[in-house]
Design an enzyme around this catalytic site. Structure first.
Site, short mmCIF file in Angstrom:
data_model
loop_
_atom_site.label_atom_id
_atom_site.label_comp_id
_atom_site.label_asym_id
_atom_site.label_seq_id
_atom_site.Cartn_x
_atom_site.Cartn_y
_atom_site.Cartn_z
N HIS A 93 37.56 34.33 47.07
CA HIS A 93 36.30 33.72 47.51
C HIS A 93 36.56 32.78 48.69
O HIS A 93 37.55 32.05 48.71
CB HIS A 93 35.67 32.89 46.38
CG HIS A 93 35.04 33.70 45.30
ND1 HIS A 93 34.03 33.21 44.50
CD2 HIS A 93 35.26 34.97 44.88
CE1 HIS A 93 33.66 34.14 43.62
NE2 HIS A 93 34.41 35.22 43.82
N LYS A 133 38.20 37.70 34.92
CA LYS A 133 38.14 38.59 36.07
C LYS A 133 39.57 38.98 36.42
O LYS A 133 40.38 38.13 36.83
CB LYS A 133 37.48 37.88 37.24
CG LYS A 133 37.43 38.67 38.53
CD LYS A 133 36.56 39.91 38.42
CE LYS A 133 35.23 39.68 39.11
NZ LYS A 133 34.33 40.86 38.98
N HIS A 163 25.72 41.12 34.18
CA HIS A 163 26.65 40.84 35.28
C HIS A 163 26.17 39.63 36.07
O HIS A 163 24.99 39.32 36.07
CB HIS A 163 26.68 42.10 36.16
CG HIS A 163 27.33 41.92 37.49
ND1 HIS A 163 26.61 41.74 38.65
CD2 HIS A 163 28.63 41.91 37.84
CE1 HIS A 163 27.45 41.65 39.66
NE2 HIS A 163 28.68 41.75 39.21
#
Lengths: 424, 424
Positions: free
Chosen positions: B29, B195, B322
């Site tokens: 990110h 994740k 999600h």
């Protein structure tokens, strides 16, 4: 809004109303048709209404479901569905009318959900000051088109509890054309459906040809109600090719319809081989049908009908709407949901012109150029006429009919009537 | 209600907020995450809001759709959808982030529908005095459970436009357990998702085992984000068998997932191989997945998510949700729709704990024992803080990020980073 409002009472009133001697694959309509009027009353005295089947098994199941809806908020549609599906089961030994999916007791939970949902949406709309269609995402059309629904019929019932209807006999091509003419003159319909499966296919095709010639440009449909064998359906297809917009349930079963689909360029329509979301799951991909006739009464309600519409869009099926003998509360529920569905691409079926009586204030609902205007007043947009309700309930009590039985009724006219299906 | 109210203005405000150096299959990110805040204003000055993607192609498409929503009633959801699907097309040459379905321009119409629908439902709720969940059939639960969404992460970004976050480094099993501990202490989550797809599978499995030992009884999920080959996914399955409640998108493609399904007793979950109703049509019957992660932002809205839920029930798939980096408006929309769906059988994903900033009045939304309480106030139940909106928009203007690019960002840490998928 009153978020704390709760449903405090459920009333189920069976009614009977006059019905014509209409012929179909199973036999003939009895002089009385049954429905049930469902009322949900909130603690502050608001009443939401719906209309559903009035046969005995349905009345019993609605009674069993009473505790599932009492105490809920009118906004608790999801909880209501969850409870009903967890509790309501098929009725062992129920009287079922094979050709009418609405009578199948396997659909008990869906039928109860629908009855409750429409009445709860009516309450929601009254509480919020919004027509039901606005609670379904808003209208994509201001009026909903219906089709002229023709029946072969006798001039009179074999028994005569009341005077004959005004429609007269409808047996020959000329009489069927006259019936269509009268219905279109009265209501302005712009498409025509004939309930077939009654006479020799050649006769029914001759009727369709007569309609085609008498009403050039009007879309036509024929529904032999699964009373034609696969071979008969295949043989009839070329003759119907230029006449029909769709060919509805000529032959029984998904396999038969899928085979027929290979032999005709006509879109096949059904309200018989795909009648539940579960049947849709297996059936849509077969290519057997191209047009699905929804019916909120047995599919599970207005929201499930919207789900079905999204499925039809996804699987590239056209969408129309099925009906049974019904009064104005059902007609209004059909109109609200049909108005909300962009891909409801065909005029809806309705038996409404065959009924003369009503149970709502203001009497019979008007058609304008074959369409019903979508209400803009709160809820369903129609209210019970309690005087008429009492009269129709009294008719129920006195008429003696408790379960629709077109076959037994037909045998009173013709003791040798086989009722075999498919008969042609 | 005011049936004649019309949508008179549409405002789209891109915002940027601080985001941690979170690792994933595509890279890492950037220090700023983008969203767009959509406001629909009625002629009488009511404002309905929603939150969606803030990348440049999305902003362009929302701008193109302006004329499609202006002039509609807030109740015209069906008409809005019809118009958007008839008009909005995929963007040629759009920047897409392969692993993030929300960035796919083929979903432009669905994404626009969702942005408009949530804001229109917010308006409806305000007009009617009803929380959105009541317009979706009512809540089946009073609070919606979310899961602790863990990420591998660095302690700091490679560039430092602001001070590092409070979470520290998260690379080793012990650090991942500490991250989970902190997140659960803060928010009370009762299930955990990691994740993955970042490090060697053996390392990620070791992390899952450490979580399993540290949090006995808590359901665990691992999401390698399609970064494992089929062979790797099959080889890892036995080790994950006792650890996971579901195994999310380990390997790319429906075919790969279907093959993997034959080799594991773990339910496979996806938000990657079935991401549209059309993909559902072809994909559900393959048996490739047993759990579907919905996301109203790219599936087309809250009502489409409900349709998807009915499909999942029908095809016997479990349902989870999600998320992407998001703020409180999205969290509230997710909470309303999740509360309405009986078969949303798993705690939802949310990135919310990774964000520190907010754009709504009252600041950050609270979790109680891992759940968000379903609002009972009208509409979404949250309002824009215009001061904070201006600040986050100023950050957007100054931060320089216009399209999410985790791969380019990762190459600043590791110029040799291949971004190849699947990498393991």
């Amino acid at each position: 809004m009153s978020r704390d409002l709760r449903i405090a009472d459920l009333r189920i009133t069976p009614i009977a109303f006059r019905d014509g001697p209409l012929l179909n694959a199973a036999g003939i309509h009895e002089p009385w048709a049954l429905r049930a009027i469902v009322e949900l009353e909130t603690s502050d005295g608001r009443v939401g209404i719906s209309e559903t089947y009035g046969d005995e098994p349905m009345l019993r199941v609605l009674g069993q479901a009473r505790a599932l809806v009492l105490g809920l908020s009118p906004f608790d549609l999801n909880r209501m569905e969850e409870r009903v599906h967890a509790t309501i089961r098929p009725s062992p030994g129920a009287v079922e009318f094979e050709l009418a999916p609405g009578s199948h007791s396997a659909k008990n939970a869906a039928k109860v959900c629908s009855s409750f949902e429409v009445a709860m949406l009516d309450l929601q709309g009254q509480i919020l000051g919004a027509p039901i269609v606005d609670l379904l995402g808003g209208a994509v059309r201001e009026a909903v088109p219906y089709s002229a629904y023709l029946f072969f019929k006798y001039a009179e019932h074999i028994d005569s509890p009341y005077a004959p209807d005004a429609w007269g006999e409808g047996l020959s091509p000329a009489q069927i054309v006259a019936q269509a003419r009268r219905m279109i003159d009265l209501y302005g319909f712009r498409s025509i459906k004939l309930k077939g499966g009654v006479f020799e296919p050649a006769h029914e095709i001759a009727c369709m040809r007569a309609l085609y010639q008498a009403f050039p440009g009007l879309p036509l449909r024929l529904d032999p109600n699964a009373n034609w064998s696969l071979a008969t359906s295949i043989a009839a297809a070329p003759e119907l090719d230029e006449l029909l917009e769709y060919y509805e349930d000529p032959t029984p079963g998904l396999t038969g319809m899928a085979e027929l689909a290979k032999h005709t360029r006509l879109p096949l329509a059904t309200n018989m081989v795909i009648t539940t979301l579960d049947e849709f799951r297996g059936g849509a991909a077969t290519g057997a049908v191209k047009v699905l006739l929804s019916d909120h009464h047995y599919w599970g309600g207005l929201r499930v009908t919207q789900t079905l519409a999204r499925l039809c869009a996804l699987w590239d099926l056209g969408m129309s709407m099925h009906s049974n003998s019904h009064l104005g509360i059902s007609l209004m529920a059909m109109t609200h949901v049909a108005a909300s569905i962009p891909n409801l691409s065909y005029a809806c079926d309705t038996h409404y012109p065959w009924q003369e009586e009503e149970v709502i204030q203001g009497g019979r609902i008007a058609f304008e150029q074959g369409s019903v205007r979508v209400p803009t007043t709160p809820g369903l947009g129609v209210q019970l006429d309690r005087g008429r309700l009492a009269e129709l309930h009294a008719q129920y009590l006195s008429c003696g009919v408790r379960n629709r039985d077109d076959l037994a009724q037909m045998r009173r006219y013709d003791p040798g009537f086989s009722g075999q299906n498919p008969r042609f």
